[in-house]
Design a protein around this motif. Sequence first.
Motif, PDB file in Angstrom:
ATOM      1  N   PRO A  64      -6.303  18.408  38.163  1.00  0.00           N
ATOM      2  CA  PRO A  64      -6.370  17.184  38.965  1.00  0.00           C
ATOM      3  C   PRO A  64      -7.763  16.997  39.566  1.00  0.00           C
ATOM      4  O   PRO A  64      -8.493  17.973  39.787  1.00  0.00           O
ATOM      5  N   LYS A  65      -8.120  15.781  39.840  1.00  0.00           N
ATOM      6  CA  LYS A  65      -9.412  15.482  40.454  1.00  0.00           C
ATOM      7  C   LYS A  65      -9.512  16.202  41.798  1.00  0.00           C
ATOM      8  O   LYS A  65      -8.610  16.140  42.618  1.00  0.00           O
ATOM      9  N   GLY A  66     -10.619  16.882  42.011  1.00  0.00           N
ATOM     10  CA  GLY A  66     -10.827  17.586  43.257  1.00  0.00           C
ATOM     11  C   GLY A  66     -10.098  18.908  43.364  1.00  0.00           C
ATOM     12  O   GLY A  66     -10.087  19.524  44.433  1.00  0.00           O
ATOM     13  N   TYR A  67      -9.488  19.373  42.261  1.00  0.00           N
ATOM     14  CA  TYR A  67      -8.726  20.618  42.308  1.00  0.00           C
ATOM     15  C   TYR A  67      -9.614  21.795  42.675  1.00  0.00           C
ATOM     16  O   TYR A  67     -10.756  21.910  42.210  1.00  0.00           O
ATOM     17  N   ASP A  68      -9.102  22.693  43.499  1.00  0.00           N
ATOM     18  CA  ASP A  68      -9.845  23.874  43.941  1.00  0.00           C
ATOM     19  C   ASP A  68      -8.926  25.087  43.897  1.00  0.00           C
ATOM     20  O   ASP A  68      -8.032  25.229  44.736  1.00  0.00           O
ATOM     21  N   GLU A  69      -9.135  25.949  42.904  1.00  0.00           N
ATOM     22  CA  GLU A  69      -8.280  27.129  42.790  1.00  0.00           C
ATOM     23  C   GLU A  69      -8.478  28.096  43.958  1.00  0.00           C
ATOM     24  O   GLU A  69      -7.588  28.886  44.276  1.00  0.00           O
ATOM     25  N   ARG A  70      -9.618  28.002  44.638  1.00  0.00           N
ATOM     26  CA  ARG A  70      -9.820  28.842  45.819  1.00  0.00           C
ATOM     27  C   ARG A  70      -8.815  28.468  46.910  1.00  0.00           C
ATOM     28  O   ARG A  70      -8.287  29.328  47.614  1.00  0.00           O
ATOM     29  N   PHE A  71      -8.546  27.155  47.048  1.00  0.00           N
ATOM     30  CA  PHE A  71      -7.541  26.710  48.018  1.00  0.00           C
ATOM     31  C   PHE A  71      -6.172  27.277  47.654  1.00  0.00           C
ATOM     32  O   PHE A  71      -5.448  27.793  48.516  1.00  0.00           O
ATOM     33  N   ASP A  72      -5.800  27.185  46.378  1.00  0.00           N
ATOM     34  CA  ASP A  72      -4.518  27.740  45.944  1.00  0.00           C
ATOM     35  C   ASP A  72      -4.447  29.236  46.232  1.00  0.00           C
ATOM     36  O   ASP A  72      -3.385  29.772  46.586  1.00  0.00           O
ATOM     37  N   HIS A  73      -5.561  29.928  46.064  1.00  0.00           N
ATOM     38  CA  HIS A  73      -5.588  31.374  46.313  1.00  0.00           C
ATOM     39  C   HIS A  73      -5.329  31.662  47.797  1.00  0.00           C
ATOM     40  O   HIS A  73      -4.603  32.602  48.138  1.00  0.00           O
ATOM     41  N   PHE A  74      -5.911  30.843  48.666  1.00  0.00           N
ATOM     42  CA  PHE A  74      -5.660  31.026  50.097  1.00  0.00           C
ATOM     43  C   PHE A  74      -4.231  30.621  50.466  1.00  0.00           C
ATOM     44  O   PHE A  74      -3.615  31.244  51.340  1.00  0.00           O
ATOM     45  N   VAL A  75      -3.696  29.609  49.814  1.00  0.00           N
ATOM     46  CA  VAL A  75      -2.295  29.249  50.051  1.00  0.00           C
ATOM     47  C   VAL A  75      -1.403  30.445  49.736  1.00  0.00           C
ATOM     48  O   VAL A  75      -0.497  30.793  50.506  1.00  0.00           O
ATOM     49  N   ASN A  76      -1.654  31.090  48.603  1.00  0.00           N
ATOM     50  CA  ASN A  76      -0.868  32.270  48.238  1.00  0.00           C
ATOM     51  C   ASN A  76      -1.026  33.380  49.271  1.00  0.00           C
ATOM     52  O   ASN A  76      -0.055  34.067  49.627  1.00  0.00           O
ATOM     53  N   PHE A  77      -2.253  33.566  49.740  1.00  0.00           N
ATOM     54  CA  PHE A  77      -2.506  34.622  50.730  1.00  0.00           C
ATOM     55  C   PHE A  77      -1.736  34.362  52.019  1.00  0.00           C
ATOM     56  O   PHE A  77      -1.040  35.248  52.539  1.00  0.00           O
ATOM     57  N   PHE A  78      -1.830  33.145  52.535  1.00  0.00           N
ATOM     58  CA  PHE A  78      -1.168  32.869  53.807  1.00  0.00           C
ATOM     59  C   PHE A  78       0.353  32.800  53.678  1.00  0.00           C
ATOM     60  O   PHE A  78       1.071  33.075  54.642  1.00  0.00           O
ATOM     61  N   LYS A  79       0.856  32.446  52.497  1.00  0.00           N
ATOM     62  CA  LYS A  79       2.301  32.563  52.258  1.00  0.00           C
ATOM     63  C   LYS A  79       2.736  34.010  52.410  1.00  0.00           C
ATOM     64  O   LYS A  79       3.782  34.308  52.996  1.00  0.00           O
ATOM     65  N   SER A  80       1.920  34.916  51.858  1.00  0.00           N
ATOM     66  CA  SER A  80       2.244  36.332  51.968  1.00  0.00           C
ATOM     67  C   SER A  80       2.183  36.793  53.418  1.00  0.00           C
ATOM     68  O   SER A  80       3.019  37.584  53.859  1.00  0.00           O
ATOM     69  N   VAL A  81       1.192  36.301  54.160  1.00  0.00           N
ATOM     70  CA  VAL A  81       1.073  36.678  55.570  1.00  0.00           C
ATOM     71  C   VAL A  81       2.292  36.197  56.349  1.00  0.00           C
ATOM     72  O   VAL A  81       2.875  36.934  57.152  1.00  0.00           O
ATOM     73  N   ARG A  82       2.726  34.955  56.107  1.00  0.00           N
ATOM     74  CA  ARG A  82       3.868  34.393  56.841  1.00  0.00           C
ATOM     75  C   ARG A  82       5.179  35.059  56.446  1.00  0.00           C
ATOM     76  O   ARG A  82       6.017  35.360  57.300  1.00  0.00           O
ATOM     77  N   ASN A  83       5.359  35.287  55.144  1.00  0.00           N
ATOM     78  CA  ASN A  83       6.660  35.732  54.645  1.00  0.00           C
ATOM     79  C   ASN A  83       6.720  37.222  54.355  1.00  0.00           C
ATOM     80  O   ASN A  83       7.770  37.721  53.930  1.00  0.00           O
ATOM     81  N   LYS A  84       5.594  37.925  54.552  1.00  0.00           N
ATOM     82  CA  LYS A  84       5.538  39.360  54.268  1.00  0.00           C
ATOM     83  C   LYS A  84       5.964  39.670  52.836  1.00  0.00           C
ATOM     84  O   LYS A  84       6.631  40.667  52.558  1.00  0.00           O
TER      85      LYS A  84
END
Length: 471
Positions: free
Chosen positions: A410-430
């Motif tokens: 998609p236009k403006g896609y940033d896999e770094r953002f997705d990587h941080f989303v995954n990281f913070f999901k792990s932080v929230r949900n252990k």
Amino acid sequence: MSNADQPSRRSFLKSAAVASAAPAVATTRLSQNVYALNTEQEPTPPAGPNDRIRIATIGMGIIGFIDTDTALKVPGVELVAASDLYEGRRIHAKEVYGDKVETYVDYREILARKDVDAVLVCVPDHWHTQISIDAMKAGKAVYCEKPMVRLVSEGPEVIAVQKQTGAVFQVGSQYASSVLYDKVKELIKKGAIGEINAVEARYNRNSDVGAWQYSIPTDASPETVDWDRFLGTSPKLPFDPVRFFRWRNYWDYGTAVAGDLFVHLLTGIHHATGSLGPNRIAGMGGLRYWKDGRDVYDVIMGLLDYPQTEAHPGFTLSLQTNFEDGGGGDTYFRFVGSEGVINVSFTSLTVSGPGIQTATADQLLKGYNSVRTFSNAQQKAFAEKLLAEQAAKPKKAKPHASEPEKFVVPKGYDERFDHFVNFFKSVRNKQPVYEDAVFGYRAAAPALLCNDSYRQGKVIGWDPAQLKVTS
């Protein structure tokens, strides 16, 4: 690490499955044989105004600011502190993020704060291991920039500490979370290119900044830079602003080109193939152009052999990074199989290929083939036998050659953002992280062994299941 602590093949396969698991990638058709990849990555929203993840960034260099900016785009994330050894970057952190952000010289003051939930480790490579271990032991979630370690020997300790502490630890090589490599994984798994047998990947540059000749501030001095703390356990030297601000150019602090860029390539390849890693590694290159005082090379090529496993057939990988690519510099992957090829750039992939061909009778008898060198009598006899055999075979419909298919992000896609989303999901949900210490080490070790091979002048054996050098 004791034998009892050595990870088993089963644990590695489990880790690979966690790190590489991804649902089928949804697509939207844009035109004939062109599709948009739909990222369905949605950040986990905070449960309420008090449900915030408070982060601190350790190391406010180029990546420190980029990672911090990206992390703060994830809902419910707040920056509370930052540290850096250069005064100007501490000042700039407040200029960018506000005076409410506390700044420090010593990262340990950040780890002592009870209001810090997670740290982003964006320091020079020679500090990755120590700060990551200290942070996990302090009870922090850790996002450590790649490569996970500077030396191959450091990996087992980081893995052991993550296991002992149960810390959320993710390596910052964002190809592991890219929708592009999710799609490559899906295509390989469903046999779109047959059995994979080779992968080619390169990450070239053609500029002084790309070759790490970063700018040095006019106020760089022992008064504005904590030089002794920067050196850490590396050799003691007089203050040198070039070494501080261009640390990647020196073996004492960095991991050379392979440690910086091969790790990205290996991350994407391991994610797409589900591989544990290679078992033979060779690296060759040299310092050919950027002779500015650096002691690392500026061109390297790696050749890595991957054995057949439950996840994939055996294949050979060639890697290349050239910092003086006069052709303009580019990055691409080429996944080659018996039935086709997948070409991957930063923003798209194309799957195509006619597969391995069987020669027609005409090609055998009149084309580039040895039959033309036989005697006339033998050519006639061979032709009669061939045509008779083909006539006796049942007729098969010719397979329709498939048109190449292209998939774009998609236009403006940033896999770094997705990587941080995954990281913070792990932080929230252990929950298990997307690129944990095992996965991160499996990507780092082959890159670092390319360095060792280059410096030692020999092929190095590696056991990716047991995490050890074998020769």
